[in-house]
Design an enzyme around this catalytic site. Sequence first.
Site, PDB file in Angstrom:
ATOM      1  CG  ASP A 167      81.496 -27.671  44.394  1.00  0.00           C
ATOM      2  OD1 ASP A 167      81.871 -28.790  44.781  1.00  0.00           O
ATOM      3  OD2 ASP A 167      81.509 -27.334  43.196  1.00  0.00           O
ATOM      4  CD  GLU A 186      65.455 -35.571  33.263  1.00  0.00           C
ATOM      5  OE1 GLU A 186      65.147 -34.538  33.886  1.00  0.00           O
ATOM      6  OE2 GLU A 186      66.553 -35.737  32.729  1.00  0.00           O
ATOM      7  CG  HIS A 233      72.370 -32.382  34.566  1.00  0.00           C
ATOM      8  ND1 HIS A 233      72.223 -31.180  35.196  1.00  0.00           N
ATOM      9  CD2 HIS A 233      71.743 -33.295  35.348  1.00  0.00           C
ATOM     10  CE1 HIS A 233      71.531 -31.344  36.304  1.00  0.00           C
ATOM     11  NE2 HIS A 233      71.229 -32.621  36.428  1.00  0.00           N
ATOM     12  CG  HIS A 290      65.773 -28.604  39.316  1.00  0.00           C
ATOM     13  ND1 HIS A 290      64.455 -28.952  39.357  1.00  0.00           N
ATOM     14  CD2 HIS A 290      66.371 -29.588  38.605  1.00  0.00           C
ATOM     15  CE1 HIS A 290      64.267 -30.095  38.719  1.00  0.00           C
ATOM     16  NE2 HIS A 290      65.411 -30.494  38.261  1.00  0.00           N
ATOM     17  CB  SER A 338      74.307 -25.454  36.876  1.00  0.00           C
ATOM     18  OG  SER A 338      73.385 -24.784  36.050  1.00  0.00           O
ATOM     19  CD  GLN A 388      61.166 -33.101  35.515  1.00  0.00           C
ATOM     20  OE1 GLN A 388      61.194 -31.917  35.797  1.00  0.00           O
ATOM     21  NE2 GLN A 388      62.258 -33.816  35.361  1.00  0.00           N
ATOM     22  CE  LYS A 423      75.599 -34.470  43.987  1.00  0.00           C
ATOM     23  NZ  LYS A 423      74.762 -35.006  42.936  1.00  0.00           N
TER      24      LYS A 423
END
Lengths: 82, 82, 748, 225
Positions: free
Chosen positions: C498, C314, C51, C97, C538, C242, C93
């Site tokens: 992308d 995070e 990541h 997730h 991802s 989170q 951008k």
Amino acid sequence: MYKATIFVTLKESVLDPQGVAVKGSLHTMGYNQVSDVRIGKRLEVSLDAENKEAAEIAVTAMCEKLFSNPVIENFRFELEEV
Amino acid sequence: MYKATIFVTLKESVLDPQGVAVKGSLHTMGYNQVSDVRIGKRLEVSLDAENKEAAEIAVTAMCEKLFSNPVIENFRFELEEV
Amino acid sequence: MIEPTAEQIRDQQLYKEMGLTSEEYEQVKGHLGRLPNWTEIGIYSVMWSEHCSYKNSKPLLKKFPTTGPRILLGPGEGAGVIDIGDEQAVVFKIESHNHPSAVEPFQGAATGVGGIIRDVFSMGARPVALLNSLRFGELESSQVRYLFDNVVAGIAHYGNCIGIPTVGGEVVFDNAYDGNPLVNAMCVGVINHKDLQKGVATGAGNPVIYVGASTGRDGIHGATFASEELNEESEEKRSAVQVGDPFMEKLLLEACLEMVEKKMLLGIQDMGAAGLTCSSAEMAAKGGQGLDLNLDLVPQRETGMTSYEIMLSESQERMLLVVEKGREEEVIAICNKWGLQSAVIGEVTDGNQYRLFQHGKLVAEIPVNTLVDDAPVYVREEKVPAYYVANESVNPAEALVNIDANEALTKILQSPNMASKKYVYQQYDFMVRTSTAVRPGSDAAVVVVRGTDKALAMSTDGNGRYVYLDPVNGGRIAVAESARNIVCSGAQPLGMTDCLNFGSPEKPEVYWQLSKSIDGMSEMCEVLQTPVVGGNVSLYNETKGQPIYPTPVVGMVGLIEKREHITTQAFKQANDVLVLLGDTSIELGGSELQQAYTGSISGRAPVLDSEKEKVLQQAVLSVIRQGLVQSAHDVSEGGIALAIAESCISGNVGAKVRLETEHDAAQYLFSETQSRILLSVPQEKVEAVIEVINQFQVPAQVIGEVTGETLEVHVNDQLVVNRSVSELTNLWEEAIPCKMTASSTSTN
Amino acid sequence: MRSAVVVFPGSNCDMDLVHAIEDVLGEEVHPVWHHESDLSSYDAIFLPGGFSYGDYLRCGSLATFSPVMEAVKKEAETGKLIVGICNGFQILTEAGLLPGALMRNDHLQFRCELEPITVERADSAFTRHYEQGETVQIPIAHAEGNYFCDEDTLQKLEENGQILFRYADQNPNGSLANIAGITNEKGNVLGMMPHPERAIVDWMGSPDGARLFTSMLAYWKENQQ
Ligand SMILES: Nc1ncnc2c1ncn2[C@@H]1O[C@H](COP(=O)(O)OP(=O)(O)O)[C@@H](O)[C@H]1O
Ligand SMILES: [Mg+2]
């Protein structure tokens, strides 16, 4: 130090759409034995106070002014020293 | 007929933005004695069941499947015959 | 909590639990010249995760073209920046997730939106629009309905609350994503050139300031989590998800933009994946400086947090700033005004050491470049998958004979993939900021730039089926379709971002899909001159060892010079003439028709000729700018039949269409041949349109007119489709709501 | 006409309102921070949409304790025009300036769409440029627009002509009597769920919201001398 646990619920006369929807979901999931669902809030407030009485007065005021809207809701709380 | 009162709360380590905002407002209103606020849900479910044990099993399942997400929430309930 | 010692980490190979291999552990030892302690190995593990480091994809990403005359900033910072004239630029951008959303769909999706917004305003830009690209299993499953409902609600919650309109996106349902949904969020912002910020720490002695929410134990190891396959155990990694607070982020956004306007910042970076670690280490490495942080000064939500926990948390809605020494007070004053917490937590130092102190002790000391520049890079083995070889000899048309076009149209209109997505976007506030000129429901969304005559068009696209069947053509199509959507709205495509959603790169077949699709995308970007200015990878999107369809999602942004050029897909006026641009052959591999009638996909995806695509787009933009067309609609999934039906439905008006072909009628109507656009043109302008189109040597054909209240399609003089538009509209609008009525509402 | 648009932490339609007032009326308008305690220099006060204080606890509830709300109450008493839109409507009910409460939409989802709205009265300070009974197109965007009050209150609202706007077609949130907007008894405080500032020119989808602002300006001019 005191901890107040406050329950805010919709008045009986007010329809609870979320409760109705959750009941619907329960029925879809096969829990047909459920006849009613009502959803409310539970607040936990930690506060300093001279004594229990003072805490009670403060929490009552907070409930009336902030935690509940008297047009649609009722409240109730429990107080314990911690 | 049973009535289950279910409490769903955020896990200790999970941020409760609602509680934080409410605490901020209490301070603005002058209630500086409040050190912490956490907000959760309270559900009241009425259901039919053979006996208390059966009711308990059903409510536990509902809590796990629908009322809470174990990733961020805990639940607890009280059961009474009505 | 008692932390393992450096020796225990080595002897019990505890680094493996953090996702590091033995070789990587050895490299860490080499960089430090000693055994790493618990905090240090934790920091390496997140910085070297896929990541944060792109260790599996870096060599492939190099193939993307990233420069062009308008490009002010390519990949590398929070978001890419492209000039739009008048000293203004667009910043955008996309980010995934996926894994958090699989475990806690509402909060996972919400925090995905929050993260991408921070990427954009940390550049100094005002976010003006959000888009999202979603993939789920099929709606027959109650688990999928739960995921779908809660992902959409989570996206709505964050975007609506913070007040940035969600103007577009896509949703696809396919069993390939069962158990591994995709949630990609894109943010678009506008900036004045002079306000452009960088994530860099400069000037020894300058303070490092922390702003925003307190640090808690949530999301620890989110970055490594995002780079792992989903399995039953993911359910147990509870703290990896989170909770977002869009209200806090709104305050953070306004406060940061106020600091930008007042020129207070030397560097700013969002604490996203890998939190304080990644933001601070990257800022130092980029500035060529060292950094000292005192963790006791970091605002903490919980007591007794270890240095490991503080560094890897995070928690959301946090920013890291570097300002000139002496200006701390000004920054803190702005934070106070917005009710935000802030603290000076360290300073920039000379040299290269990244040092963390806690309780008066040095708890970590790492040469900072080894975290960022020396992350391992893997070139993996590629292998052509067996299914691809086998598909060579499959002719999809053979299984699709004797299909009744009327029936096929209603069937496909009701497929959740083709049906109206109103169920989704009516939950999004797509109008806040009062700039949305084309709302969800057309090819691309359009947002006007206040104070100018300009507007921005934006769209996300990606067809995993095509990429699975043929990654090179599938990659080309993803870029081309997105650009085509932009052109149909009257805009010149400027560039793209992308999100590459793939399975495990350690599988040679998956790595081949990744590599080949990037080849296809890169070629198309070159030809269309739409450089890649940023993106996200991802990987490890698998459940029970089964990878998802390879799904590159393209987010494209285009510029409309004059508001009068804004064009939508809806038919406008009776008697307007339909003009179809491009040739049609029978290409049904991966098509809606194939999926609808055989329940699966096979054969090859449609072939895309990049030069043909380019002239088609130029031709259409030219006729739009000359004010010659009433509507323009990209012909894509579902072929010409669906394109016409959608334009009728959007315009609430019928059409009469006459087509001639030597092919089977249904195959012809539903073929997904690329590089086609459907125009509607006022009668008196048809000649002019054809003339312009001919100059570009693009095939053009008058196929009918807008009229009445029914859609009639004749093929070779036979009436093959005859449906009232109101009936079609009903089928199309009700398809998803119908499937959702059995939904499991959550109590969120 | 000098207008104030109050900015609470979490307001997000504040600038939309400022722009709409500028574009439609060309009159002076200022965003006003929620710490402000004196609004006497303004002729009209707007409470914008958004999510003040994150809409935590109940929508609009935390905003009522901002210092500016005392000032709003004071100006309301002097008869100045006060408009709460969406979250602003929620704040006005929470603050007791308007009766009733806004609850969660009956279908539980956020709903954003252009909505046909019937103008019930064209003789109010806010609607004089509309026709009585006219149906106009104004967008809604909310999750909690389900207006509720007890029967007595509803009867009073009806009798006093305090209901200015109703949903014309399908009720999008379950509100009582299809209520979309109401005034106080005196008629100078308006709360409405639809967003007139989002419908001021054709490209926005409808220009019908603009007349709310021009109505207010006309009323204010009439009452100037
Ligand atoms: N997840 C979503 N969020 C917002 N809008 C969406 C979403 N999914 C689809 N839409 C909107 O619905 C319309 C149709 O989507 P789609 O069928 O994917 O269009 P196309 O095939 O032209 O790319 C588009 O305007 C798109 O922006
Ligand atoms: Mg398209």
